[in-house]
Design a protein around this motif. Structure first.
Motif, PDB file in Angstrom:
ATOM      1  N   ALA A   1       0.831  -1.210   0.000  1.00  0.00           N
ATOM      2  CA  ALA A   1       0.000   0.000   0.000  1.00  0.00           C
ATOM      3  C   ALA A   1       0.866   1.261   0.000  1.00  0.00           C
ATOM      4  N   ALA A   2       1.953   1.246   0.779  1.00  0.00           N
ATOM      5  CA  ALA A   2       2.861   2.392   0.817  1.00  0.00           C
ATOM      6  C   ALA A   2       3.485   2.625  -0.556  1.00  0.00           C
ATOM      7  N   GLY A   3       3.879   1.548  -1.220  1.00  0.00           N
ATOM      8  CA  GLY A   3       4.439   1.668  -2.567  1.00  0.00           C
ATOM      9  C   GLY A   3       3.419   2.214  -3.552  1.00  0.00           C
ATOM     10  N   THR A   4       2.168   1.755  -3.440  1.00  0.00           N
ATOM     11  CA  THR A   4       1.102   2.230  -4.321  1.00  0.00           C
ATOM     12  C   THR A   4       0.867   3.721  -4.130  1.00  0.00           C
ATOM     13  N   ALA A   5       0.796   4.152  -2.867  1.00  0.00           N
ATOM     14  CA  ALA A   5       0.607   5.574  -2.574  1.00  0.00           C
ATOM     15  C   ALA A   5       1.787   6.396  -3.091  1.00  0.00           C
ATOM     16  N   ALA A   6       3.004   5.885  -2.900  1.00  0.00           N
ATOM     17  CA  ALA A   6       4.203   6.597  -3.358  1.00  0.00           C
ATOM     18  C   ALA A   6       4.206   6.749  -4.879  1.00  0.00           C
TER      19      ALA A   6
ATOM     20  N   GLY B   1       0.651   1.830  -8.386  1.00  0.00           N
ATOM     21  CA  GLY B   1       0.148   3.171  -8.100  1.00  0.00           C
ATOM     22  C   GLY B   1       0.438   4.146  -9.226  1.00  0.00           C
ATOM     23  N   PHE B   2       1.648   4.086  -9.761  1.00  0.00           N
ATOM     24  CA  PHE B   2       2.042   4.975 -10.849  1.00  0.00           C
ATOM     25  C   PHE B   2       1.200   4.714 -12.088  1.00  0.00           C
ATOM     26  N   THR B   3       0.985   3.431 -12.395  1.00  0.00           N
ATOM     27  CA  THR B   3       0.194   3.054 -13.575  1.00  0.00           C
ATOM     28  C   THR B   3      -1.256   3.507 -13.440  1.00  0.00           C
ATOM     29  N   ALA B   4      -1.859   3.235 -12.268  1.00  0.00           N
ATOM     30  CA  ALA B   4      -3.261   3.621 -12.054  1.00  0.00           C
ATOM     31  C   ALA B   4      -3.414   5.134 -12.122  1.00  0.00           C
ATOM     32  N   ALA B   5      -2.505   5.864 -11.495  1.00  0.00           N
ATOM     33  CA  ALA B   5      -2.576   7.326 -11.516  1.00  0.00           C
ATOM     34  C   ALA B   5      -2.389   7.867 -12.925  1.00  0.00           C
TER      35      ALA B   5
END
Length: 194
Positions: free
Chosen positions: A24-29, A105-109
């Motif tokens: 989750a931390a990686g996704t948020a980052a 996270g980067f891909t989704a954003a």
């Protein structure tokens, strides 16, 4: 194989929560990194996504997607498995989870930022694969950390249990790769920008 050895290997739910936190931390980052990146980076990502969709529309090679996904998942499983044999292997496993979360996270954003609601539909097309891969990866990561920190890990019962978890994880990753190669590409074809 004794049942006790399996429950001892996977019994530490603390490691599952720790693995989930790192993911989750990686996704948020990853999401924050994209949102805070400059115009030049954003334009580069936009151009990359445009090329990706052009290539995807011209050549939907399901077998190639399956193969690439399987190789990536097998490398991930191999790293997590190997990390379990070293005392500080948990650091490598944690770094792998952070990296996987960051990419997600980067891909989704990126999809949301450049394609709005359609981008969210594109991300939803990947959900079958994510729902198969992520729980298996979290569980195997927890087992790997537990194994690396266990002083009795050299006992045969622990090694057999650990290998059993590897085989189970690889089987699940094979199903996830099939899903990505054939389900995700089909759904993405409907949702992707023309």
């Amino acid at each position: 194989m004794k049942k006790g050895s399996i429950s001892e290997m996977g019994g530490s739910s603390v490691w599952i929560y720790a693995a989930l936190f790192l993911l989750a931390a990686g996704t948020a980052a990853g999401s924050v990194y994209l949102m805070r990146s400059g115009a030049e980076t954003a334009e580069g990502v936009r151009a990359y996504l445009a090329r990706f969709f052009e290539t995807f529309a011209a050549n939907k090679n399901n077998a190639a997607v399956f193969k690439n996904s399987l190789v990536s998942n097998l490398i991930c499983a191999g790293i997590i498995f190997t990390a379990g044999f070293f005392r500080f292997g948990c650091i490598l496993t944690g770094a792998l989870l952070l990296r996987r979360g960051f990419v997600m996270g980067f891909t989704a954003a990126s999809f949301f930022k450049f394609y709005g609601l359609r981008g969210m539909f594109i991300m939803l097309s990947t959900m079958p694969t994510v729902l198969i891969t992520i729980p298996a990866m979290l569980l195997f990561s927890a087992v790997s950390v537990n194994f690396s920190l266990n002083r009795e890990r050299k006992e045969k019962k622990f090694i057999f249990s650990y290998i059993f978890f590897l085989i189970l994880t690889i089987s699940i990753f094979c199903v996830a790769s099939l899903s990505e190669g054939y389900l995700t590409t089909t759904f993405m074809g409907f949702a992707s920008p023309k």
